[in-house]
Design a protein around this motif. Sequence first.
Motif, PDB file in Angstrom:
ATOM      1  N   ALA A 339       0.823  -1.211   0.000  1.00 13.49           N
ATOM      2  CA  ALA A 339       0.000   0.000   0.000  1.00 13.49           C
ATOM      3  C   ALA A 339       0.854   1.257   0.000  1.00 13.49           C
ATOM      4  O   ALA A 339       0.567   2.230  -0.701  1.00 13.49           O
ATOM      5  N   VAL A 340       1.937   1.258   0.795  1.00 10.28           N
ATOM      6  CA  VAL A 340       2.844   2.406   0.831  1.00 10.28           C
ATOM      7  C   VAL A 340       3.464   2.642  -0.545  1.00 10.28           C
ATOM      8  O   VAL A 340       3.532   3.777  -1.038  1.00 10.28           O
ATOM      9  N   ALA A 341       3.908   1.560  -1.184  1.00  7.28           N
ATOM     10  CA  ALA A 341       4.582   1.698  -2.476  1.00  7.28           C
ATOM     11  C   ALA A 341       3.660   2.314  -3.529  1.00  7.28           C
ATOM     12  O   ALA A 341       4.069   3.194  -4.292  1.00  7.28           O
ATOM     13  N   VAL A 342       2.397   1.864  -3.562  1.00  6.53           N
ATOM     14  CA  VAL A 342       1.466   2.399  -4.555  1.00  6.53           C
ATOM     15  C   VAL A 342       1.142   3.859  -4.258  1.00  6.53           C
ATOM     16  O   VAL A 342       1.057   4.690  -5.169  1.00  6.53           O
ATOM     17  N   SER A 343       0.972   4.210  -2.976  1.00  6.49           N
ATOM     18  CA  SER A 343       0.681   5.605  -2.624  1.00  6.49           C
ATOM     19  C   SER A 343       1.829   6.526  -3.022  1.00  6.49           C
ATOM     20  O   SER A 343       1.612   7.605  -3.569  1.00  6.49           O
ATOM     21  N   MET A 344       3.059   6.103  -2.760  1.00 10.33           N
ATOM     22  CA  MET A 344       4.210   6.942  -3.099  1.00 10.33           C
ATOM     23  C   MET A 344       4.351   7.082  -4.608  1.00 10.33           C
ATOM     24  O   MET A 344       4.715   8.140  -5.120  1.00 10.33           O
ATOM     25  N   ARG A 345       4.004   6.016  -5.335  1.00 10.75           N
ATOM     26  CA  ARG A 345       4.083   6.101  -6.787  1.00 10.75           C
ATOM     27  C   ARG A 345       3.037   7.058  -7.333  1.00 10.75           C
ATOM     28  O   ARG A 345       3.307   7.875  -8.225  1.00 10.75           O
ATOM     29  N   GLU A 346       1.811   6.974  -6.824  1.00 12.45           N
ATOM     30  CA  GLU A 346       0.764   7.868  -7.308  1.00 12.45           C
ATOM     31  C   GLU A 346       1.054   9.316  -6.938  1.00 12.45           C
ATOM     32  O   GLU A 346       0.734  10.232  -7.699  1.00 12.45           O
ATOM     33  N   LEU A 347       1.682   9.539  -5.789  1.00  9.41           N
ATOM     34  CA  LEU A 347       2.086  10.899  -5.429  1.00  9.41           C
ATOM     35  C   LEU A 347       3.113  11.427  -6.429  1.00  9.41           C
ATOM     36  O   LEU A 347       3.044  12.580  -6.860  1.00  9.41           O
ATOM     37  N   SER A 348       4.074  10.592  -6.787  1.00  7.89           N
ATOM     38  CA  SER A 348       5.130  11.030  -7.710  1.00  7.89           C
ATOM     39  C   SER A 348       4.584  11.308  -9.104  1.00  7.89           C
ATOM     40  O   SER A 348       5.104  12.154  -9.826  1.00  7.89           O
ATOM     41  N   LEU A 349       3.501  10.594  -9.498  1.00 10.27           N
ATOM     42  CA  LEU A 349       2.906  10.795 -10.821  1.00 10.27           C
ATOM     43  C   LEU A 349       1.866  11.907 -10.828  1.00 10.27           C
ATOM     44  O   LEU A 349       1.339  12.264 -11.879  1.00 10.27           O
ATOM     45  N   GLY A 350       1.543  12.452  -9.652  1.00 12.93           N
ATOM     46  CA  GLY A 350       0.531  13.489  -9.571  1.00 12.93           C
ATOM     47  C   GLY A 350      -0.888  12.958  -9.614  1.00 12.93           C
ATOM     48  O   GLY A 350      -1.844  13.720  -9.780  1.00 12.93           O
ATOM     49  N   LEU A 351      -1.061  11.619  -9.455  1.00 14.62           N
ATOM     50  CA  LEU A 351      -2.388  11.020  -9.514  1.00 14.62           C
ATOM     51  C   LEU A 351      -3.060  10.975  -8.145  1.00 14.62           C
ATOM     52  O   LEU A 351      -4.222  10.564  -8.035  1.00 14.62           O
ATOM     53  N   ALA A 352      -2.359  11.346  -7.105  1.00 13.31           N
ATOM     54  CA  ALA A 352      -2.934  11.406  -5.761  1.00 13.31           C
ATOM     55  C   ALA A 352      -2.373  12.632  -5.061  1.00 13.31           C
ATOM     56  O   ALA A 352      -1.238  13.046  -5.313  1.00 13.31           O
ATOM     57  N   ARG A 353      -3.189  13.206  -4.195  1.00 12.88           N
ATOM     58  CA  ARG A 353      -2.779  14.365  -3.415  1.00 12.88           C
ATOM     59  C   ARG A 353      -3.255  14.167  -1.978  1.00 12.88           C
ATOM     60  O   ARG A 353      -4.123  13.321  -1.710  1.00 12.88           O
ATOM     61  N   PRO A 354      -2.711  14.930  -1.021  1.00 12.41           N
ATOM     62  CA  PRO A 354      -3.122  14.760   0.375  1.00 12.41           C
ATOM     63  C   PRO A 354      -4.629  14.855   0.579  1.00 12.41           C
ATOM     64  O   PRO A 354      -5.183  14.208   1.472  1.00 12.41           O
ATOM     65  N   ALA A 355      -5.300  15.640  -0.255  1.00  4.87           N
ATOM     66  CA  ALA A 355      -6.753  15.784  -0.107  1.00  4.87           C
ATOM     67  C   ALA A 355      -7.502  14.507  -0.463  1.00  4.87           C
ATOM     68  O   ALA A 355      -8.702  14.391  -0.194  1.00  4.87           O
ATOM     69  N   ASP A 356      -6.808  13.529  -1.060  1.00  6.35           N
ATOM     70  CA  ASP A 356      -7.462  12.294  -1.493  1.00  6.35           C
ATOM     71  C   ASP A 356      -7.420  11.197  -0.442  1.00  6.35           C
ATOM     72  O   ASP A 356      -7.651  10.025  -0.767  1.00  6.35           O
ATOM     73  N   VAL A 357      -7.114  11.543   0.801  1.00  2.00           N
ATOM     74  CA  VAL A 357      -6.957  10.520   1.845  1.00  2.00           C
ATOM     75  C   VAL A 357      -8.189   9.625   1.932  1.00  2.00           C
ATOM     76  O   VAL A 357      -8.074   8.388   1.993  1.00  2.00           O
ATOM     77  N   TRP A 358      -9.385  10.211   1.966  1.00  3.91           N
ATOM     78  CA  TRP A 358     -10.601   9.415   2.133  1.00  3.91           C
ATOM     79  C   TRP A 358     -10.824   8.482   0.945  1.00  3.91           C
ATOM     80  O   TRP A 358     -11.150   7.307   1.115  1.00  3.91           O
ATOM     81  N   ARG A 359     -10.614   9.004  -0.271  1.00  2.00           N
ATOM     82  CA  ARG A 359     -10.786   8.166  -1.461  1.00  2.00           C
ATOM     83  C   ARG A 359      -9.802   7.012  -1.475  1.00  2.00           C
ATOM     84  O   ARG A 359     -10.166   5.864  -1.756  1.00  2.00           O
ATOM     85  N   ILE A 360      -8.551   7.292  -1.137  1.00  7.57           N
ATOM     86  CA  ILE A 360      -7.529   6.252  -1.153  1.00  7.57           C
ATOM     87  C   ILE A 360      -7.768   5.237  -0.037  1.00  7.57           C
ATOM     88  O   ILE A 360      -7.577   4.035  -0.217  1.00  7.57           O
TER      89      ILE A 360
END
Length: 436
Positions: A339-360
């Motif tokens: 889970a950590v690896a996918v979150s860090m990857r999506e952050l680096s690609l701009g596909l996730a942001r801190p505001a997306d905590v609930w969705r993620i």
Amino acid sequence: MADTRTDPGNVNEAEDRLNRALEERDGAALAEVLEPLALSDALRELTNLPPEDRSLALSLLPAARAAEIVEEAPNELAASLVVGLESGTAAGIIDELGSNIRADVIGGLDDTEAEAILARLTPADAANVRRLSSYEGHVAGGLMAAEAFTFQESDKVGDVLRRFVSDSEDFERYRGQHPYVVNSSGVPVGVVSLRRLLTTRRGASLTEIMTAPLTVPANTPLEELQDIFNEHPFLGLPIVEEGGVLAGVVSRSAVDEALLSRAETENLRRQGVFGDELRTMPLKLRARRRLQWLSANIVLNVIAASVIAAYEETLAAVIAIAVFLPMVSDMSGCSGNQAVAVSMRELSLGLARPADVWRIWKKEAAVGVINGIVLGILIGLVAWGWKGNPFLGLVIGGALALNTFVAVSIGGIVPLVLKRAGQDPGDYPEFCALAW
């Protein structure tokens, strides 16, 4: 492709406008919403849509803008964006991509979809896609672009300069390339410096100012390409196929991106994430990919537990539970790592942001429930069969199921929480890995 546009403000405000535009099937309104956004933000908005709305959005957008968004996506996601589009619409978008990107996207489709799209391209473009797709991804042929800035031996300096002006709209495809001189057989015989072009009389022949080119076979591996670019200040290298015929050009940036992608893939694999996983992918696919590694990990943990159990006679009866504690801890830790690896990857690609905590969290919780139940049943059956005690199996299985759910829930959101706090999650790998 670099994108100089900036986010016009609160990207979240675009969601309502985006949904209205889709409901009304208003392409102009949709373009008005997405055009001002940075490509990463536009991609994020599209990937948050249901698949059918995603396809509708791409079909309503101008092909050039849709192609920019597709090019911004990783290969597997780019292919999934094209899946479901009418073949003519998909071909129009793919026609706007560079030849190397076309091959990557079409290579991610099944044969039927790929052929339907190729049939809509020009014969030359379709042939280039098939040719590039025949190479492995990490050799020169798989990284090159088929477009090459070529001239004949009989051409003059003035011919090159006139082409700079007349083909200005298409010149972007030749980024990082010097003019290459080829003979009548298509074999590169020289390369021309742009400085020499500007300082030489227009009537001079290219053969007077060209130098011998350094060519590279199409099967050259990535490591050798890296060495060549490290030794020479080239922005691109001409790639040749059988007979020395020019096949395309591989750029320094393409090699750098391939090296970065390989390092990222190896890092994800070390953490148990296989394939190009993103949370926009189908739930079953994501759960199955993770289970492949986690299920195999159970076998290794059973072996480790067997060593401890060899001393069971000297321990108290309660040790039956203690034997499985390392397994529960390790398995949940592995799930959290994924889970950590996918979150860090999506952050680096701009596909996730801190505001997306609930969705993620919701997406990770869904995977955690599925994998927790499957892994809990597996280890519970092992415990029951080993000790002949169904209650022991229930306790151990329930513990692993609960730990897996908690691990992926926390592991998925910890990088976003760190990002929200103004910290770089990559600077705290130990904290992310041990958060659960």
